[in-house]
Design a protein around this motif. Structure first.
Motif, PDB file in Angstrom:
ATOM      1  N   LEU A  38       0.935  -1.057  -0.142  1.00 55.09           N
ATOM      2  CA  LEU A  38      -0.076   0.002  -0.026  1.00 55.09           C
ATOM      3  C   LEU A  38       0.930   1.240   0.060  1.00 55.09           C
ATOM      4  O   LEU A  38       1.817   1.207   0.705  1.00 55.09           O
ATOM      5  N   THR A  39       0.402   2.175  -0.968  1.00 57.90           N
ATOM      6  CA  THR A  39       1.116   3.354  -0.995  1.00 57.90           C
ATOM      7  C   THR A  39       0.612   4.410   0.177  1.00 57.90           C
ATOM      8  O   THR A  39      -0.583   4.408   0.616  1.00 57.90           O
ATOM      9  N   VAL A  40       1.232   5.663   0.296  1.00 60.49           N
ATOM     10  CA  VAL A  40       0.651   6.611   1.180  1.00 60.49           C
ATOM     11  C   VAL A  40      -0.716   7.048   0.843  1.00 60.49           C
ATOM     12  O   VAL A  40      -1.545   7.316   1.376  1.00 60.49           O
ATOM     13  N   GLU A  41      -0.911   7.217  -0.572  1.00 64.32           N
ATOM     14  CA  GLU A  41      -2.278   7.554  -1.144  1.00 64.32           C
ATOM     15  C   GLU A  41      -3.283   6.431  -0.913  1.00 64.32           C
ATOM     16  O   GLU A  41      -4.549   6.600  -0.443  1.00 64.32           O
ATOM     17  N   ASP A  42      -2.757   5.239  -1.074  1.00 61.56           N
ATOM     18  CA  ASP A  42      -3.708   4.018  -0.574  1.00 61.56           C
ATOM     19  C   ASP A  42      -4.126   4.059   0.645  1.00 61.56           C
ATOM     20  O   ASP A  42      -5.654   3.843   0.967  1.00 61.56           O
ATOM     21  N   LEU A  43      -3.122   4.382   1.809  1.00 62.02           N
ATOM     22  CA  LEU A  43      -3.570   4.242   3.082  1.00 62.02           C
ATOM     23  C   LEU A  43      -4.722   5.441   3.312  1.00 62.02           C
ATOM     24  O   LEU A  43      -5.540   5.409   4.183  1.00 62.02           O
ATOM     25  N   LYS A  44      -4.274   6.711   2.801  1.00 63.37           N
ATOM     26  CA  LYS A  44      -5.176   7.918   2.864  1.00 63.37           C
ATOM     27  C   LYS A  44      -6.673   7.468   2.576  1.00 63.37           C
ATOM     28  O   LYS A  44      -7.550   7.696   3.097  1.00 63.37           O
ATOM     29  N   ALA A  45      -6.766   6.907   1.223  1.00 56.66           N
ATOM     30  CA  ALA A  45      -7.838   6.470   0.636  1.00 56.66           C
ATOM     31  C   ALA A  45      -8.820   5.559   1.507  1.00 56.66           C
ATOM     32  O   ALA A  45      -9.998   5.450   1.937  1.00 56.66           O
ATOM     33  N   LEU A  46      -8.120   4.521   2.116  1.00 60.08           N
ATOM     34  CA  LEU A  46      -8.571   3.514   3.044  1.00 60.08           C
ATOM     35  C   LEU A  46      -9.155   4.179   4.402  1.00 60.08           C
ATOM     36  O   LEU A  46     -10.113   3.886   4.756  1.00 60.08           O
ATOM     37  N   ARG A  47      -8.358   5.269   4.869  1.00 60.27           N
ATOM     38  CA  ARG A  47      -8.807   5.716   6.060  1.00 60.27           C
ATOM     39  C   ARG A  47     -10.111   6.525   5.680  1.00 60.27           C
ATOM     40  O   ARG A  47     -11.090   6.677   6.626  1.00 60.27           O
ATOM     41  N   ASP A  48      -9.972   7.285   4.726  1.00 59.43           N
ATOM     42  CA  ASP A  48     -11.298   8.058   4.269  1.00 59.43           C
ATOM     43  C   ASP A  48     -12.735   7.031   4.239  1.00 59.43           C
ATOM     44  O   ASP A  48     -13.576   7.584   4.731  1.00 59.43           O
ATOM     45  N   MET A  49     -12.445   6.095   3.612  1.00 62.79           N
ATOM     46  CA  MET A  49     -13.433   5.034   3.443  1.00 62.79           C
ATOM     47  C   MET A  49     -13.859   4.607   4.821  1.00 62.79           C
ATOM     48  O   MET A  49     -15.156   4.491   5.131  1.00 62.79           O
ATOM     49  N   GLU A  50     -12.872   4.266   5.565  1.00 64.89           N
ATOM     50  CA  GLU A  50     -13.180   3.902   6.902  1.00 64.89           C
ATOM     51  C   GLU A  50     -13.710   4.846   7.854  1.00 64.89           C
ATOM     52  O   GLU A  50     -14.815   4.377   8.507  1.00 64.89           O
ATOM     53  N   ASP A  51     -13.554   6.019   7.971  1.00 65.83           N
ATOM     54  CA  ASP A  51     -14.205   7.075   8.280  1.00 65.83           C
ATOM     55  C   ASP A  51     -15.600   7.379   8.108  1.00 65.83           C
ATOM     56  O   ASP A  51     -16.488   7.736   8.938  1.00 65.83           O
ATOM     57  N   SER A  52     -15.909   7.145   6.802  1.00 59.74           N
ATOM     58  CA  SER A  52     -17.428   7.327   6.316  1.00 59.74           C
ATOM     59  C   SER A  52     -18.177   5.922   6.094  1.00 59.74           C
ATOM     60  O   SER A  52     -19.132   6.118   5.626  1.00 59.74           O
ATOM     61  N   ASN A  53     -17.762   4.939   6.888  1.00 55.16           N
ATOM     62  CA  ASN A  53     -18.055   3.750   6.865  1.00 55.16           C
ATOM     63  C   ASN A  53     -18.515   3.076   5.599  1.00 55.16           C
ATOM     64  O   ASN A  53     -19.576   2.462   5.123  1.00 55.16           O
ATOM     65  N   ASP A  54     -17.685   3.365   4.733  1.00 59.50           N
ATOM     66  CA  ASP A  54     -18.080   2.970   3.002  1.00 59.50           C
ATOM     67  C   ASP A  54     -17.291   1.594   2.981  1.00 59.50           C
ATOM     68  O   ASP A  54     -16.375   1.473   2.376  1.00 59.50           O
TER      69      ASP A  54
END
Length: 823
Positions: A38-54
């Protein structure tokens, strides 16, 4: 499968959870602890999805990343894919009815535990709908193209039959040079060799002396139609035990097997991926570090060379070589590309010769590492992508093997696309009737001298006249070492009597006096019964249905049927007596290509348009009726009857010629002559009937033409018990061909009693047939015929019933007398 068996490198489940009852896959909460590149961008995208319950999109993202990561250790299964392809995944992957949830909830985890065969069963289910579509198309005369061959021919082999085939070929090869009772006892489907004559035994001992030199890594095993890899997986198990017995380190054995022993070919890309996966999972069950070895398995899905540009040949020839060297290299490259043109049409049955693969691979390395002009870069990419798979499959297809073991595709040549059909006729003339029989010849060709072929196929090659040339080739070049004659219902998925199977082991060694061992299971009606019966027989708990037979015994019967079970007396009958073809002509008859259009029941048209009672083809030309009586087979019936159909043959069948592509109008000199007819297809015994003058004969109602004064005698013989017994040797199927009837042995005689009894039975059967309104010789209902002086319907019916019973017993007594005379 990988997560249930704890084969994922991370140990974190991707489709399910280790917590019982938990629906959400563990990777959603634990992705931070999994190496997914996972890249830094991947981790950020995953955190965003996790925060929004997506959760759904988050899971799709992680699933793609996990598949890409698995590509590093299993490149033959998990292809490297870009993130955009996640759009092709279905929505709601975690919903109750999603395919992932069904995999987890509908199939118990226990079914995945150390049972890689489940992959094959799931794939067979996956393609079942497509398979049904293909066979529905066949009914409409839609031929099977290369895209549909996999769906039409994939069939998962029962586990016990796989074990029988592998143990009695691969296992036998090892035990012959390295006897080991302990190892043999582990192979419960192993069949001991029959006791041989001294001169035969001497030859076998010489072979075994050579076998002592065999090392485990020398043995090459090929499945040329590997499907999802079931046979290769069990071959791995057997090889693993062989290596252990030979003293090899258990840590090294899986790697040695993958590099040296197992080879597989397949026409279906997806099935080949599953075979690769199955073999790798079997390896992982024996070695935790096997994923790190990066082994290029000798397993491949056959690829086509279509579309490789002509300029590729020029680039693959090193310009620095001499003219002669360049000419040789060019010929090799051209051959490699040409031989695999349209390869998906033909698959493993392509005859591929060995060329200098090393030279081509060396040139590929030069191209890969060299600096090429810009205009050649696109060509370079094409070459580096397309040529290596061709080299790999050519290597596998051009060498010989110690064991060739397979469950080949079953498909009559008539159902194949014209390209494949023409290829079979050109290169496999002795075995082109069916794909499976072509594979028998192919497997023999790919096997080393004194080594083994083991297969499960349909049984028709053992008996039918259309496979006579193949039987001759087998008997003249090989020995049947052993066989399980399975008959119908060997596969649980296939009911009914039509598909009848046999599993066997051939050895590429010939001694006509070698006695093979044959186990007859045709009368056991269920697949599990067949396995139990087999085990009881080989362990001497059941003394029945075990036979020994040699090539000599097969050669003594016309057509060389593999009739291993018959007595010496019956062999003498076949060997000493003349055949029906020595006295009579057997003809197949008219084929319209469209029976729905050109055939009708006689009562469907005006009687004035039907030509009844004609004597010859000249009468047809003279009177030119529209319709004529036709013998068209029908239900089982002896002596007389089944006279239902008429055929449209105005102007000698010109309309048939104009409107049909697949028709047959020939043998007009036999039109309307008295003959004996039978139903070509019958689910019961075969029944012969007399046909008086005035009938044409159809493809489903073939006919025997003989001097009229001989008809009754021949019919008397054919309606006795003897022909049905003889047909179990000549053709124990439901399709009684002209060639089979011609081969029936018979004693010519002028026995008047036989002809007289036959004439009486014909008359009795004709009276019965004509008592129904569907006969065109019907006069009046039998109740009226046998009314006599009674006045009630009941009394008249009783008179008729009494007459019918009397006729039945007359017929029965006459048939018993005929049986007594002939037997």
């Amino acid at each position: 499968f990988m997560e249930v068996n704890d084969y994922l490198p991370s140990g974190v489940r991707v489709l399910s959870s280790v917590e019982s009852g938990k629906v959400e896959p563990d990777i959603i909460k634990n992705y931070k602890y999994v190496d997914l590149n996972l890249t830094v961008e991947d981790l950020k995208a995953l955190r965003d999805m996790e925060d929004s319950n997506d959760t759904d999109n988050m899971y799709r993202f992680l699933l793609i990343k996990q598949c890409n990561k698995l590509n590093e250790i299993l490149p033959g299964m998990f292809e490297k894919i870009e993130d955009y392809t996640e759009l092709l995944l279905p929505d709601n992957l975690l919903s109750k009815d999603s395919v992932i949830r069904r995999f987890v909830s509908d199939i118990p985890e226990e079914d995945y535990k150390d049972q890689v065969e489940i992959i094959g069963w799931l794939y067979q289910y996956y393609i079942s709908e497509k398979k049904n579509e293909v066979f529905e198309g066949l009914k409409k005369n839609i031929k099977i193209t290369k895209e549909n061959i996999p769906a039409a021919t994939q069939l998962f082999t029962p586990d016990w039959i796989v074990k029988y085939m592998v143990e009695n070929s691969l296992g036998r090869l090892w035990l012959e040079g390295h006897p080991d009772d302990e190892l043999k006892s582990e192979w419960k489907y192993y069949l001991d060799e029959a006791e041989q004559e001294p001169d035969v035994q001497k030859q076998l001992d010489e072979i075994r002396e050579q076998s002592k030199k065999i090392k485990p890594e020398d043995i090459k095993v090929l499945d040329p139609a590997m499907g999802s890899g079931h046979i290769l997986v069990y071959a791995f198990d057997v090889l693993y035990e062989i290596y252990k017995k030979a003293g090899y380190s258990e840590k090294d054995i899986p790697k040695l097997i993958l590099k040296n022993n197992l080879y597989g070919l397949e026409i279906d890309d997806r099935a080949a991926q599953l075979a690769y996966f199955s073999v790798m999972m079997k390896s992982r069950s024996k070695s935790r570090g096997i994923f790190n070895e990066q082994i290029d398995l000798n397993i491949c899905s056959i690829q086509e060379s279509n579309g490789i540009p002509e300029g590729a040949v020029d680039l693959l020839v090193n310009p620095k070589k001499t003219a002669l060297e360049g000419w040789v290299d060019r010929k090799d490259v051209e051959y490699l590309i040409n031989v695999f043109h349209d390869a998906k049409e033909y698959g493993s049955i392509l005859d591929v010769k060995s060329v200098d693969f090393g030279a081509i691979e060396k040139r590929l390395e030069e191209i890969k590492d060299g600096d090429l002009p810009v205009y050649q870069l696109q060509m370079k990419n094409v070459i580096l992508e397309r040529i290596p798979p061709l080299i790999k499959q050519a290597r596998i297809m051009s060498q010989k093997y110690d064991v060739v073991c397979t469950n080949p595709p079953y498909m009559s040549s008539g159902g194949l696309y014209y390209k494949t059909n023409n290829f079979l006729k050109r290169y496999y003339q002795d075995s082109c009737s069916d794909l499976y029989s072509t594979f028998i010849e192919l497997c023999s060709n790919m096997t080393r001298r004194n080594r083994f072929v083991s297969m499960i196929t349909q049984q028709s090659w053992m008996f039918l006249s259309s496979f006579k040339a193949l039987r001759k080739k087998i008997i003249e070049n090989m020995n049947i070492y052993n066989m399980i004659h399975l008959g119908p219902r060997a596969f649980k998925e296939i009911g009914g009597e039509v598909v009848q199977s046999t599993a066997f082991v051939l050895r590429k060694f010939r001694d006509d006096n070698f006695k093979g061992t044959f186990i007859r299971l045709v009368d056991n009606s269920r697949a599990d019964e067949k396995e139990l019966k087999f085990l009881n027989i080989i362990n001497d708990r059941d003394k029945s249905n075990k036979y020994f037979s040699s090539n000599n015994s097969f050669k003594n019967i016309y057509g060389m049927p593999i009739a291993y079970w018959i007595s010496n007396r019956m062999r003498i009958i076949f060997n000493k007596n003349k055949k029906i073809s020595d006295f009579a002509e057997c003809k197949s008859g008219i084929m319209t290509g469209n029976d729905k259009l050109f055939l009708k029941f006689w009562f469907e048209v005006c009687s004035c348009d039907i030509g009844l009672g004609l004597s010859s083809y000249k009468d047809m030309l003279k009177y030119n009726y529209k319709w004529y009586p036709l013998n068209k087979g029908g239900e089982f019936r002896k002596w007389y009857g089944n006279n239902d159909y008429i055929i449209f043959m105005r102007n000698s069948g010109q309309t048939i010629k104009q409107k049909s592509l697949n028709y047959r109008l020939r043998d007009s000199k036999y039109y309307f002559l008295p003959c004996i007819t039978w139903s070509r297809i019958s689910m019961d015994k075969i029944g012969f009937r007399k046909s008086f003058k005035g009938y044409l004969f159809g493809d489903a109602g073939p006919s025997i033409f003989i001097r009229e004064d001989k008809i009754n005698y021949l019919l008397g013989f054919l309606c006795s018990k003897i022909p049905n017994v003889l047909m179990t040797v000549l053709n124990p199927t439901f399709n009684f061909q002209v060639q089979d009837i011609e081969s029936i042995p018979i004693i010519d005689s002028d026995n008047v009693l036989i002809s007289d009894l036959s004439k009486k039975n014909i008359n009795i059967s004709k009276i019965d047939w004509d008592s129904y309104e569907t006969s065109w010789d019907f006069k009046k209902h039998p109740i009226l015929t046998y009314r006599q002086n009674v006045y009630t319907v009941k009394q008249a019916f009783n008179n008729w019933s009494a007459f019918a019973e009397k006729q039945f017993y007359k017929l029965k007594a006459n048939e018993e007398e005929l049986n007594r005379i002939f037997i």
